[in-house]
Design a protein around this motif. Structure first.
Motif, PDB file in Angstrom:
ATOM      1  N   UNK A 101       0.851  -1.183   0.000  1.00 31.64           N
ATOM      2  CA  UNK A 101       0.000   0.000   0.000  1.00 31.64           C
ATOM      3  C   UNK A 101       0.892   1.240   0.000  1.00 31.64           C
ATOM      4  N   UNK A 102       0.667   2.138  -0.974  1.00 34.07           N
ATOM      5  CA  UNK A 102       1.473   3.345  -1.123  1.00 34.07           C
ATOM      6  C   UNK A 102       0.653   4.560  -0.714  1.00 34.07           C
ATOM      7  N   UNK A 103       1.312   5.507  -0.031  1.00 31.58           N
ATOM      8  CA  UNK A 103       0.652   6.735   0.399  1.00 31.58           C
ATOM      9  C   UNK A 103       1.616   7.902   0.222  1.00 31.58           C
ATOM     10  N   UNK A 104       1.084   9.061  -0.222  1.00 31.81           N
ATOM     11  CA  UNK A 104       1.878  10.272  -0.393  1.00 31.81           C
ATOM     12  C   UNK A 104       1.294  11.374   0.503  1.00 31.81           C
ATOM     13  N   UNK A 105       2.160  12.110   1.200  1.00 33.00           N
ATOM     14  CA  UNK A 105       1.674  13.146   2.122  1.00 33.00           C
ATOM     15  C   UNK A 105       2.760  14.193   2.340  1.00 33.00           C
ATOM     16  N   UNK A 106       2.384  15.289   3.025  1.00 34.59           N
ATOM     17  CA  UNK A 106       3.330  16.329   3.413  1.00 34.59           C
ATOM     18  C   UNK A 106       2.908  16.909   4.749  1.00 34.59           C
ATOM     19  N   UNK A 107       3.848  16.981   5.673  1.00 36.22           N
ATOM     20  CA  UNK A 107       3.548  17.572   6.973  1.00 36.22           C
ATOM     21  C   UNK A 107       3.351  19.079   6.864  1.00 36.22           C
ATOM     22  N   UNK A 157       4.774  27.902   2.537  1.00 35.87           N
ATOM     23  CA  UNK A 157       6.080  28.184   3.128  1.00 35.87           C
ATOM     24  C   UNK A 157       7.164  28.058   2.058  1.00 35.87           C
ATOM     25  N   UNK A 158       8.387  28.444   2.432  1.00 35.87           N
ATOM     26  CA  UNK A 158       9.496  28.390   1.489  1.00 35.87           C
ATOM     27  C   UNK A 158      10.013  26.971   1.265  1.00 35.87           C
ATOM     28  N   UNK A 159       9.682  26.067   2.182  1.00 30.97           N
ATOM     29  CA  UNK A 159      10.123  24.680   2.075  1.00 30.97           C
ATOM     30  C   UNK A 159       8.924  23.747   2.200  1.00 30.97           C
ATOM     31  N   UNK A 160       8.950  22.659   1.421  1.00 31.82           N
ATOM     32  CA  UNK A 160       7.871  21.662   1.475  1.00 31.82           C
ATOM     33  C   UNK A 160       8.490  20.279   1.628  1.00 31.82           C
ATOM     34  N   UNK A 161       8.141  19.576   2.698  1.00 34.18           N
ATOM     35  CA  UNK A 161       8.619  18.212   2.930  1.00 34.18           C
ATOM     36  C   UNK A 161       7.571  17.236   2.392  1.00 34.18           C
ATOM     37  N   UNK A 162       7.938  16.481   1.371  1.00 34.86           N
ATOM     38  CA  UNK A 162       7.029  15.515   0.757  1.00 34.86           C
ATOM     39  C   UNK A 162       7.524  14.111   1.092  1.00 34.86           C
ATOM     40  N   UNK A 163       6.593  13.254   1.493  1.00 31.14           N
ATOM     41  CA  UNK A 163       6.939  11.921   1.967  1.00 31.14           C
ATOM     42  C   UNK A 163       6.097  10.871   1.255  1.00 31.14           C
ATOM     43  N   UNK A 164       6.749   9.790   0.848  1.00 35.21           N
ATOM     44  CA  UNK A 164       6.044   8.628   0.278  1.00 35.21           C
ATOM     45  C   UNK A 164       6.264   7.444   1.205  1.00 35.21           C
ATOM     46  N   UNK A 165       5.167   6.837   1.636  1.00 32.88           N
ATOM     47  CA  UNK A 165       5.204   5.655   2.496  1.00 32.88           C
ATOM     48  C   UNK A 165       4.780   4.429   1.706  1.00 32.88           C
ATOM     49  N   UNK A 166       5.447   3.307   1.957  1.00 31.62           N
ATOM     50  CA  UNK A 166       5.086   2.021   1.357  1.00 31.62           C
ATOM     51  C   UNK A 166       4.980   0.997   2.468  1.00 31.62           C
ATOM     52  N   UNK A 167       3.767   0.553   2.763  1.00 30.33           N
ATOM     53  CA  UNK A 167       3.527  -0.494   3.754  1.00 30.33           C
ATOM     54  C   UNK A 167       3.306  -1.810   3.023  1.00 30.33           C
TER      55      UNK A 167
END
Length: 622
Positions: A263-269, A305-315
């Motif tokens: 299962x793949x998920x994409x998100x950003x804090x 904001x000036x910075x964006x943290x993008x995260x991809x999770x794979x369970x």
């Protein structure tokens, strides 16, 4: 080969027959190879020459007739027979592995005596060339051969009877006892040859070959099983606040016989309520080996904001299989051997003295530990107890999120009485309950238990350990010890769990100017050298441009600007003096950066007026 010779010409073939018997017997007595396949120096070269000489004599003195060319024509067949006779002991263990009775294995010496290829070839295929007395000798040999086939598996039983029982002493056996044992064992072995004692034979074959479970584990012990997630790449060199922000990566998955569910998920804090578009969606099944492309894109205007943290999770769900081999002996017998300073492993031809856990590769390793072998069982006590340690270690950089269940197979005769270390429940199960994995489970040789542990997520390079208490009653000792002087048994385990991998990247987002007065139309050039103030995880860069304009800094880790994972820092202020705060840096690390002024005069380079010089600095140590 030539036609049968006349009675007056029996001498060459007779000589070849007796020479073959002599060399084969000498080969067996000399013990060119031990039962463990260890070459004894000196023997190899001698028998290589001896068997080659037999072949040459057979070709030129017995089978080759007439011209020299005809003799050379017979030579390849003769050399092939000698090569088979020479190589036969090398394969003694692999051939003899299934000829087991009471723990005995067909040794190289026995194999040479039972199958002297030259003697068999002459007696069965060239008997017309042998004299009458030689044929009678061959007939007697065949009779002894048949008896030996029926008797040879009894050898370990007599070793057990006549082996030393104490310091400097040997058990005494009367001739009558020996004969009675020979008769009894002959009947038993005859039944085995015709498949009557199938259950016992199958049990021996299971333990000798390691069965389907150990074969599966061995096959996948070095394979890179599980999921590998590459680092995130950006879809374009830089992003403004008016651009959609996209990243992509590759996921490589390899599984055992059963599919992986990913299962793949994409998100950003930095945009917790955002709804990015990404693929693949939902749960994805992977069979064997597969590479999956993952894409994720956030709509324009998502990041403020000036910075964006993008995260991809794979369970993904995963299984790890493991087994541990160990040995059991009657404790009294073990003490007697040690008192006589006899190594039980050497006595019974065991080379794997300290077996370790073999497990399938993947994100989680599964290790087991039991008492040091050989484990002595005191048949005079009512109960045997022991502890099996089972550890699951997170070997990768992801998170072991959840262990759904752990299957434990303990040798027949043992039962699980308690599990400590972490909270867990356990229950007895049957192999049929494991479908479709029941092929590696056999209720006749092992007891299956299903363990449900309750453990918190396990971080990278951390482990959890279960202490499994085992017990066996006096009535179970026979199942553990079997009929051999030293028995080989396996502990097996299969863990089902959920593992999580993640990849994250911080992306600079450039602020788009809001009025037309901020647009610069002249080429901008830096004045002098920038002032660099490095810290441990950040640095400040101050410089002056000759024309008021926005500016941008492109930063690479290392000594060049050729990196792929660069960072961009944007200052939208239309001014000549600029200060950039370079954040999220590594301590004590070399960085290189370049400065660009933003102007429509540099439209050919995406409005970036790059300078001709790059700059370096090293962050401070923490």
């Amino acid at each position: 080969m030539a036609q049968p010779q006349s009675p007056a010409q029996f001498a060459p073939a007779n000589l070849l027959f007796y020479l073959a018997i002599f060399i084969h017997t000498l080969d067996a007595i000399a013990g060119r190879l031990t039962t463990q396949g260890v070459t004894i120096p000196g023997g190899t070269a001698f028998f290589l020459v001896a068997y080659a000489a037999l072949a040459v004599y057979a070709a030129f003195g017995v089978f080759g007739t007439g011209t020299t060319a005809e003799k050379f024509k017979a030579l390849p067949i003769c050399l092939a027979i000698s090569a088979g006779a020479y190589l036969l002991p090398i394969f003694a263990n692999s051939i003899g592995a299934n000829w087991v009775s009471g723990g005995g294995v067909l040794t190289s010496a026995t194999l040479v005596l039972l199958f002297p290829l030259w003697v068999i070839y002459l007696g069965f295929f060239e008997s017309a060339k042998l004299g009458p007395k030689t044929r009678w000798v061959f007939g007697a040999y065949i009779f002894i051969w048949v008896l030996w086939v029926l008797f040879f598996t009894a050898i370990p039983k007599f070793q057990a009877v006549t082996a030393p029982i104490g310091e400097g002493t040997t058990a005494q056996v009367s001739p009558g006892d020996v004969f009675q044992n020979l008769v009894a064992v002959t009947v038993t072995n005859t039944q085995r040859l015709f498949g009557v004692a199938r259950n016992e034979t199958q049990e021996q074959i299971n333990f000798a070959t390691g069965d389907a479970f150990t074969a599966r584990v061995d096959r996948n012990a070095k394979a890179q099983l599980g999921v590998q997630l590459d680092s995130l790449q950006v879809t374009q060199p830089y992003f403004t606040s008016n651009d959609p922000v996209g990243v992509f990566t590759k996921l490589t998955a390899q599984t055992l016989d059963d599919p992986l569910k990913i299962t793949v998920k994409c998100s950003s804090k930095d945009a917790p309520g955002a709804a990015p578009s990404y693929s693949p969606l939902g749960e994805r099944e992977v069979f064997a080996q597969e590479v999956i492309d993952i894409d994720c894109s956030f709509p324009a205007g998502t990041f403020t904001k000036d910075l964006a943290a993008i995260k991809i999770d794979a369970d993904f769900t995963m299984q790890t299989f493991a087994y541990l081999k160990t040995y059991f002996m009657d404790r009294t017998r073990l003490i007697e051997l040690r008192n006589a300073q006899i190594d039980p492993f050497q006595q019974y031809g065991i080379t794997d003295r300290n077996p370790v856990t073999t497990y399938t590769n993947g994100p989680v390793s599964l290790a087991m530990g039991f008492s040091a072998p050989p484990v002595g069982i005191d048949t005079n006590v009512d109960e045997l107890t022991g502890t099996l340690g089972v550890s699951l270690r997170n070997d990768w950089q992801g998170q072991l999120k959840h262990i759904s269940k752990l299957h434990l197979l303990v040798p027949k005769g043992f039962t699980i009485t308690e599990i400590t270390g972490i909270p867990a429940t356990f229950s007895k199960a049957n192999c049929v309950d494991l479908a479709p994995l029941s092929d590696w489970c056999d209720d006749s040789i092992a007891n299956l238990y299903t363990v449900i542990p309750t453990a918190n997520p396990v971080a990278a390079q951390q482990s959890i350990t279960l202490r499994v208490r085992l017990a066996a009653s006096r009535s179970d000792y026979e199942a553990i010890l079997g009929t051999t002087p030293i028995s080989t048994r396996y502990f097996k385990a299969a863990a089902d769990y959920t593992y999580a991998l993640s990849a994250e990247r911080v992306i600079p987002i450039q602020r788009t100017p809001t009025t037309t007065t901020t647009t610069t139309t002249q080429v901008t050039v830096i004045q002098g050298e920038p002032t660099i103030t490095p810290g441990a995880t950040a640095a400040t860069v101050t410089f002056t441009m000759d024309v008021a304009s926005p500016t941008e800094i492109k930063l690479c880790q290392g000594s060049t600007m050729t990196c792929k994972d660069f960072k961009l820092y944007y200052d939208p202020n239309v001014t000549t003096t600029h200060t950039h705060n370079l954040t999220q840096l590594q301590p004590n690390t070399l960085y290189t950066f370049e400065i660009a002024g933003i102007s429509t005069a540099c439209s050919s380079n995406n409005n970036r007026c790059k300078q001709d010089k790059t700059y370096n600095f090293i962050t401070q140590a923490e």
